[in-house]
Design an enzyme around this catalytic site. Structure first.
Site, PDB file in Angstrom:
ATOM      1  N   THR A  14     -16.911  -7.452  28.727  1.00  0.00           N
ATOM      2  CA  THR A  14     -18.253  -8.057  28.769  1.00  0.00           C
ATOM      3  C   THR A  14     -19.103  -7.466  29.887  1.00  0.00           C
ATOM      4  OG1 THR A  14     -17.514 -10.138  27.847  1.00  0.00           O
ATOM      5  CG2 THR A  14     -19.465 -10.239  29.217  1.00  0.00           C
ATOM      6  N   SER A  56     -11.514  -6.160  25.510  1.00  0.00           N
ATOM      7  CA  SER A  56     -10.105  -6.202  25.924  1.00  0.00           C
ATOM      8  C   SER A  56      -9.195  -6.808  24.865  1.00  0.00           C
ATOM      9  CB  SER A  56      -9.932  -6.897  27.268  1.00  0.00           C
ATOM     10  OG  SER A  56     -10.080  -8.284  27.157  1.00  0.00           O
ATOM     11  N   THR A  87     -12.338  -9.838  30.220  1.00  0.00           N
ATOM     12  CA  THR A  87     -11.588 -10.966  30.790  1.00  0.00           C
ATOM     13  C   THR A  87     -10.501 -11.489  29.852  1.00  0.00           C
ATOM     14  OG1 THR A  87     -13.200 -12.565  29.955  1.00  0.00           O
ATOM     15  CG2 THR A  87     -13.529 -11.737  32.197  1.00  0.00           C
ATOM     16  N   ASP A  88     -10.665 -11.245  28.534  1.00  0.00           N
ATOM     17  CA  ASP A  88      -9.782 -11.930  27.586  1.00  0.00           C
ATOM     18  C   ASP A  88      -8.306 -11.588  27.771  1.00  0.00           C
ATOM     19  OD1 ASP A  88     -11.980 -13.175  26.600  1.00  0.00           O
ATOM     20  OD2 ASP A  88     -12.168 -11.938  24.798  1.00  0.00           O
TER      21      ASP A  88
HETATM   22  N1  ASP Z   1     -14.257 -10.187  24.803  1.00  0.00           N
HETATM   23  C1  ASP Z   1     -14.510  -9.739  26.159  1.00  0.00           C
HETATM   24  C2  ASP Z   1     -13.362  -8.853  26.589  1.00  0.00           C
HETATM   25  O1  ASP Z   1     -12.325  -9.330  26.894  1.00  0.00           O
HETATM   26  C3  ASP Z   1     -14.657 -10.914  27.070  1.00  0.00           C
HETATM   27  C4  ASP Z   1     -14.969 -10.594  28.503  1.00  0.00           C
HETATM   28  O2  ASP Z   1     -14.886  -9.489  28.979  1.00  0.00           O
HETATM   29  O3  ASP Z   1     -15.336 -11.565  29.229  1.00  0.00           O
HETATM   30  O4  ASP Z   1     -13.492  -7.656  26.597  1.00  0.00           O
END
Ligand code: ASP
Length: 333
Positions: A14, A56, A87-88
């Protein structure tokens, strides 16, 4: 004092995303990210590398190996590393890197954001600044820095899907904080043995979360296709004993075929203790299964991948599994 040299490794997420036709997609490179936070150049000297640009959700153990390989190649050239990451699955990557790069005296810091760096309201800039503050500090090892908290790579879990306070440290205190650019370290993380890199993983590790009434065939299916199966059971841990007792038999067959089985809990805090109830102690006493105790499931997944490409010999697997690495386990036995 000479400025520290830090390598920023971009992987997507993200933090680097922009709105596309079908939602957010990672677009920005690590160098483009840095343009949003020019003040970071006051903290350290930075080089950038973009390894891939992935949500991710798509990051797999082979990507952990690429990140670890990049750090290995330039380990002597830099004082610390920042990895910008979605973050995932960041907690899994943090755990993976904790086993692939052990005893690093240099900080290897993962960060990301819940909102893209181009948004008016975003946590991206602060998280990046904090990550560089930690990477340019005297801290060591694989760490996840998010919303001011510094968490051991083996202890992190994403516990909120939307708000800025996205990560928690599970069954272990946070090791420090970054407040207004100032680092406050509570726990020392350095080790006194030399850094060691590993270059292989056995990705065939599966996870089964029990639900009431789950059919044993699901476990059978996973055992056939995996080197190891982690069973997230209920409470302090136990296996269902339905009329047939088939879970016990299925695990026994899996173990006889050389598979590794780990029992853990789906409860987030305080870990497992199979000795408490008959449903747990009977299996622990009678079968050579492993127990996760206070380890996170993310760490168990990564640790098994690291162990099982070195050995499948049962006693050696158990010895490596229970040996603490980067504070991943405190309370075995
Ligand atoms: N879907 C995103 C990822 O994990 C979520 C994030 O980065 O907060 O790449």
């Amino acid at each position: 004092m000479e400025k520290k040299r830090i390598l920023l490794i971009g992987t997507g997420g993200t933090i680097a995303s922009e709105m596309g036709d079908n939602g957010l997609e990672p677009e920005l490179t690590s160098r483009q990210l840095l343009r949003y936070v020019p003040d970071i150049s006051g903290i350290c000297e930075i080089d950038c590398v973009q390894l891939f640009s992935l949500d991710s959700t798509n990051i797999r153990p082979e990507h952990w190996l690429r990140i670890a390989g990049t750090i290995r190649e330039c380990y002597t050239k830099y004082d610390g590393f920042v990895i910008s990451h979605g973050t995932d699955t960041m907690a899994y990557t943090a755990a993976g890197l904790s086993y692939l790069i052990q005893n690093s005296l240099k900080p290897i810091v993962l960060t990301g954001a819940q909102k893209p760096i181009g948004y008016e309201t975003t946590d991206s800039k602060q998280n990046l600044r904090d990550a560089f503050t930690v990477a340019a500090s005297g801290m060591s090892g694989v760490l996840l820095v998010f919303n001011g908290k510094i968490i051991m790579g083996t202890r992190a879990r994403k516990t909120r899907s939307k708000s800025f306070e996205a990560f928690s440290s599970i069954n272990y205190p946070i090791v420090g904080m970054v407040q207004d650019g100032r680092l406050i370290q509570y726990i020392r993380t350095e080790s006194d043995v030399p850094v060691r890199f590993y270059g292989n993983l056995d990705a065939k590790v599966s996870l089964l979360k029990l639900v009431p009434g789950i059919a044993c065939g699901v476990l059978e299916y996973l055992l056939e296709r995996s080197s190891a199966v982690i069973i997230e059971s209920f409470g302090v841990g136990g296996l269902p004993v339905y009329e047939t007792g088939s879970f016990y038999e299925t695990i026994k067959q899996g173990l006889d075929a050389g598979k590794t089985v780990v029992l853990t809990t789906q409860v987030e805090n305080e870990g497992s203790d199979l000795s408490v109830y008959h449903v747990g102690s009977s299996i622990k006493r009678n079968l050579p299964i492993l127990e996760a105790y206070d380890m996170t499931t993310e760490a168990v997944v990564a640790k098994l991948m690291w162990i099982l490409c070195q050995t499948t010999e049962r006693e050696e697997v158990a010895r490596l599994f229970y040996a603490p690495i980067a504070c991943d386990i405190l309370s075995a036995f």
